[in-house]
Design a protein around this motif. Sequence first.
Motif: not given
Length: 204
Positions: A1, A13, A15, A20, A24, A48
Amino acid sequence: MRIRPVGAHALLLDCDDPDQVEAWRAELWHRRATGELVAVEIVPAAVTVLLDGVPDPAATAARIAGWHPRNTTDRSTAAEVRVPVTYDGSDLPTVAGHWGVDTPTVVDRLRRTEFRVAFCGFAPGFAYLTGLPPELAVPRLPTPRTRVPAGSVALAGPYAGIYPAASPGGWLLVGRTELTLFDVRADPPARLTPGTRLRFVDAP
């Protein structure tokens, strides 16, 4: 990440995959609820997660870099929405052709799949649902329809979705529901929010 600044008060972020993103998303929502994170909006997308309204992006990014989301999300306590569906979509035979099965098998697969809202977009209340295996991804229509009725249950790419209101769209229609998915008078207005589990059940 990977964490990138976006403007003066936001972080993005990046990913590696949708799983993932969900890990998150759940971790950041939890941290905000416990007061460890200050962010006005936490918005997941395909790969993201956007944090907007962050007072100190640099300090927040440093804290997030030291966090580790749980390996698995405890979905047993997550909300589940059961959506009654009538399977009469005009593109149901097309989906069956892409999957190499008959239409009853398509319907049975949709009934047996536990979907999850990965993210929302396109229109208010429109949720992108994951749960189908990658090999069942289907293409969008080459030319979108000018009007898809509200409540239409549809597939496109690796996602399933339900049109909350009548709108143009190029997804393959497999059915319809009478469930209201977006109501400006409700709190929250969207019935389906990221992390929500969903099952299609037969309409009475």
